[in-house]
Design a protein around this motif. Structure first.
Motif, short mmCIF file in Angstrom:
data_model
loop_
_atom_site.label_atom_id
_atom_site.label_comp_id
_atom_site.label_asym_id
_atom_site.label_seq_id
_atom_site.Cartn_x
_atom_site.Cartn_y
_atom_site.Cartn_z
N UNK A 72 3.74 -4.02 -8.89
CA UNK A 72 4.15 -4.29 -7.51
C UNK A 72 3.07 -3.72 -6.61
N UNK A 73 2.29 -4.59 -5.97
CA UNK A 73 1.17 -4.11 -5.17
C UNK A 73 0.90 -5.06 -4.00
N UNK A 74 0.07 -4.59 -3.08
CA UNK A 74 -0.44 -5.44 -2.01
C UNK A 74 -1.84 -5.87 -2.37
N UNK A 75 -2.16 -7.11 -2.08
CA UNK A 75 -3.50 -7.64 -2.34
C UNK A 75 -4.02 -8.30 -1.07
N UNK A 76 -5.34 -8.41 -0.99
CA UNK A 76 -5.98 -9.17 0.08
C UNK A 76 -6.44 -10.48 -0.54
N UNK A 77 -6.06 -11.60 0.09
CA UNK A 77 -6.34 -12.90 -0.49
C UNK A 77 -7.57 -13.54 0.15
N UNK A 78 -8.24 -14.38 -0.64
CA UNK A 78 -9.43 -15.06 -0.14
C UNK A 78 -9.09 -16.36 0.58
N UNK A 79 -7.92 -16.92 0.28
CA UNK A 79 -7.58 -18.23 0.82
C UNK A 79 -8.32 -19.35 0.14
N UNK A 80 -9.17 -19.01 -0.84
CA UNK A 80 -10.01 -20.00 -1.51
C UNK A 80 -9.62 -20.16 -2.97
N UNK A 81 -9.79 -19.11 -3.77
CA UNK A 81 -9.46 -19.20 -5.20
C UNK A 81 -7.99 -19.58 -5.37
N UNK A 82 -7.12 -18.90 -4.65
CA UNK A 82 -5.71 -19.28 -4.57
C UNK A 82 -5.58 -19.93 -3.19
N UNK A 83 -5.56 -21.27 -3.14
CA UNK A 83 -5.66 -21.96 -1.85
C UNK A 83 -4.37 -21.88 -1.03
N UNK A 84 -4.12 -20.70 -0.48
CA UNK A 84 -2.94 -20.49 0.36
C UNK A 84 -3.27 -19.37 1.34
N UNK A 85 -2.69 -19.44 2.50
CA UNK A 85 -2.91 -18.39 3.49
C UNK A 85 -4.33 -18.41 4.04
N UNK A 86 -4.58 -17.46 4.91
CA UNK A 86 -5.89 -17.34 5.55
C UNK A 86 -6.76 -16.35 4.79
N UNK A 87 -8.08 -16.51 4.82
CA UNK A 87 -8.96 -15.51 4.21
C UNK A 87 -8.67 -14.13 4.80
N UNK A 88 -8.53 -13.13 3.94
CA UNK A 88 -8.27 -11.78 4.37
C UNK A 88 -6.80 -11.46 4.60
N UNK A 89 -5.92 -12.41 4.34
CA UNK A 89 -4.48 -12.17 4.52
C UNK A 89 -3.99 -11.15 3.50
N UNK A 90 -2.97 -10.39 3.89
CA UNK A 90 -2.34 -9.43 2.98
C UNK A 90 -1.13 -10.10 2.34
N UNK A 91 -0.97 -9.88 1.06
CA UNK A 91 0.17 -10.44 0.33
C UNK A 91 0.71 -9.39 -0.63
N UNK A 92 1.97 -9.50 -0.94
CA UNK A 92 2.59 -8.63 -1.94
C UNK A 92 2.72 -9.44 -3.22
N UNK A 93 2.30 -8.84 -4.32
CA UNK A 93 2.36 -9.46 -5.64
C UNK A 93 3.22 -8.60 -6.55
N UNK A 94 4.24 -9.20 -7.11
CA UNK A 94 5.12 -8.53 -8.07
C UNK A 94 5.09 -9.33 -9.36
N UNK A 95 4.90 -8.63 -10.48
CA UNK A 95 4.95 -9.25 -11.81
C UNK A 95 6.13 -8.68 -12.56
#
Length: 196
Positions: A72-95
């Protein structure tokens, strides 16, 4: 809905025991499915669902279906590799995982800042590109009843017995289970494999 092509009949998945089954029985066998002569080069490790609210998802997947959260962590997304959200957006990822430490995991990802736009009500009928996830469990009737009480869950069919033709002359495959939409519109069949 996400366009995730995952439609499977996993009620016959190896290693799934029904309630009260003798633990000494071979649970790696599935009727009509032979062990491969050699391993496939690919394991289906995990699906990650893009969700509105991870805590609402966990109320179903963790609290009712019994998945264990292992990350359970926060990640910063590129918006490119995973094509969602804006570049630099913060997201929570839970596995979370079920019984196997390597395969059969599920991930949940929620964009926090900026949030993804809410798509509104999800469709109540499936179409091309939609998916069905099969969750084989120990007590389908009880878990179906508990799932129906989770906010945002819609039951499409209550617990009932279903029978599928056996593979390669094996006896019919019998399961008891229900079908639900989770809080984000992912369709799940919660079932229990009936042995004899």
């Amino acid at each position: 809905m996400k366009k995730l092509a995952l439609l499977a009949l996993m009620a016959c998945a190896p290693g799934m025991a029904s309630a009260g089954e003798d633990e000494s029985e071979d649970q790696t066998a599935s009727p009509g499915v032979a062990a491969p002569d050699e391993r496939s080069p690919t394991d289906f490790r995990r699906s990650t669902l893009i969700v509105r609210d991870i805590d609402a998802s966990l109320a179903l997947y963790r609290d009712v279906l019994g998945f264990s959260v292992n990350y359970d962590t926060e990640v910063t997304t590129s918006g490119v590799a995973l094509p969602a959200g804006e570049p630099g957006a913060r997201a929570r990822l839970v596995l979370a995982n079920a019984n196997d430490p390597w395969i059969g995991w599920i991930g949940f990802m929620q964009w926090l800042e900026p949030a993804l736009p809410d798509p509104g009500p999800y469709p109540t009928r499936l179409g091309i590109g939609d998916h069905v996830m099969i969750m084989n469990t120990d007590d389908a009737e009880a878990r179906c009843a508990a799932a129906a009480e989770v906010p945002g869950v819609t039951m499409t069919a209550p617990a009932r017995m279903q029978e599928y033709p056996g593979r390669d002359g094996a006896p019919p495959i019998r399961v008891i289970g229900c079908n639900i939409f989770d809080p984000d519109g992912n369709l799940i069949e919660i079932n229990q494999l009936l042995r004899e």
